[in-house]
Structures are given as structure tokens and as C-alpha cells.
Design a protein around this motif. Structure first.
Motif, PDB file in Angstrom:
ATOM      1  N   GLY A  10       0.798  -1.218   0.000  1.00 19.97           N
ATOM      2  CA  GLY A  10       0.000   0.000   0.000  1.00 19.97           C
ATOM      3  C   GLY A  10       0.831   1.267   0.000  1.00 19.97           C
ATOM      4  N   THR A  11       2.151   1.126   0.039  1.00 26.77           N
ATOM      5  CA  THR A  11       3.032   2.290   0.016  1.00 26.77           C
ATOM      6  C   THR A  11       3.426   2.584  -1.428  1.00 26.77           C
ATOM      7  N   GLU A  12       3.396   3.863  -1.767  1.00 20.35           N
ATOM      8  CA  GLU A  12       3.773   4.251  -3.119  1.00 20.35           C
ATOM      9  C   GLU A  12       5.294   4.264  -3.248  1.00 20.35           C
TER      10      GLU A  12
END
Length: 160
Positions: free
Chosen positions: A146-148
Motif C-alpha cells: 500500500g506504500t507508493e
């Protein structure tokens, strides 16, 4: 009787020489070579152009020059032609298949026919379909779900 014999001999001589009949025009000499292909030409590097490369040979007077040998030669880009020589047809047309070189970019072909000035035809080779990809840079090799993050990818065709 002599005058009649002289007239008969003169008539036979004139008929044998073709007197009174126009002599056929000499065949045209190659004066101009022109491409019959659309411009610009673009094809996949290391592949044949989709249509045969066709040129027309005409005399300076614009008449087609049939039965003349046309020579095709890849000049830059590393491509090939098949056939290297081709005769012109009744319209003065000759054709070859042109396979562009392996590198992307400009390819040139020289076309010669008799004493006519050479014609240079240019085609641009573009990359083929992708064959593999390689990640060349990642901003964060380990990231949480979920981290860019960002990455750079290089795409190769069959000749890179």
C-alpha cells in the motif's frame, strides 16, 4: 527494254532498303530513376518493408525504359536487398525487397540504372515488439504493501 529493267532494279533496291518506311525510334536511354513508394518509408528494424520497393526508369523524354538492369544497394544502416539487380518491365518498373538494418534509425538505399543519376531512398527503422523488460532502478527496494514507490524500467526489442 533497258529503261524498264532499270526501273525494276531500282524498285527492288528501294524495297529491300525499306525506302519510304519510317525507321523505328531508337530505344530510350535511362535518364531518370524515381521512387514509386510513399514517403516517408518506415519499417521495423531488421525486418523487410511490408511492400516491395519499386522504382521507375524513364528516358529524359519521359518514356519508360524497358529491359534495363536496375542495381539496388543498401548504403547505410546495414540492411539488405533481394534481388540486388532486377530488370525493368514494359512500364520501366523494377522492384526489390528491402530488409532494414538491425539498429533503429535511418537506412539508405542507392538505386542505379545505366547512366542515369543514382537515386537515394531513405527509410526509418523503428523498434520491434518488446521482447523483455528489466528494472533498472527502484527508489525503495523494500516497501510496505500500500506504500507508493517508483521504479525505472527498460524495455528491449529482439535486437537489444
Amino acid at each position: 527494254m533497258r529503261p524498264r529493267l532499270g526501273l525494276v532494279v531500282a524498285s527492288v533496291v528501294l524495297q529491300a532498303c525499306g525506302a519510304g518506311e519510317p525507321s523505328p525510334a531508337p530505344p530510350p536511354v535511362p535518364g531518370v530513376v524515381t521512387s514509386l513508394m510513399p514517403s516517408p518509408l518506415v519499417g521495423t528494424a531488421a525486418a523487410a518493408l511490408p511492400a516491395p520497393l519499386t522504382v521507375r526508369v524513364t528516358g529524359i523524354d519521359g518514356r519508360p525504359v524497358p529491359n534495363t538492369t536496375v542495381v539496388f544497394a543498401a548504403a547505410t544502416g546495414g540492411g539488405t536487398v533481394t534481388p540486388v539487380t532486377a530488370p525493368t518491365n514494359a512500364l520501366g518498373d523494377a522492384a526489390t525487397s528491402w530488409t532494414l538494418g538491425r539498429a533503429r534509425g535511418e537506412n539508405t538505399l542507392m538505386v542505379r540504372a545505366g547512366a542515369a543519376p543514382a537515386l537515394t531512398i531513405t527509410a526509418t527503422g523503428v523498434a520491434g515488439d518488446p521482447s523483455r523488460m528489466m528494472v533498472t532502478r527502484m527508489a525503495a527496494p523494500a516497501a510496505r504493501a500500500g506504500t507508493e514507490t517508483s521504479a525505472s524500467v527498460t524495455v528491449f526489442d529482439g535486437y537489444d
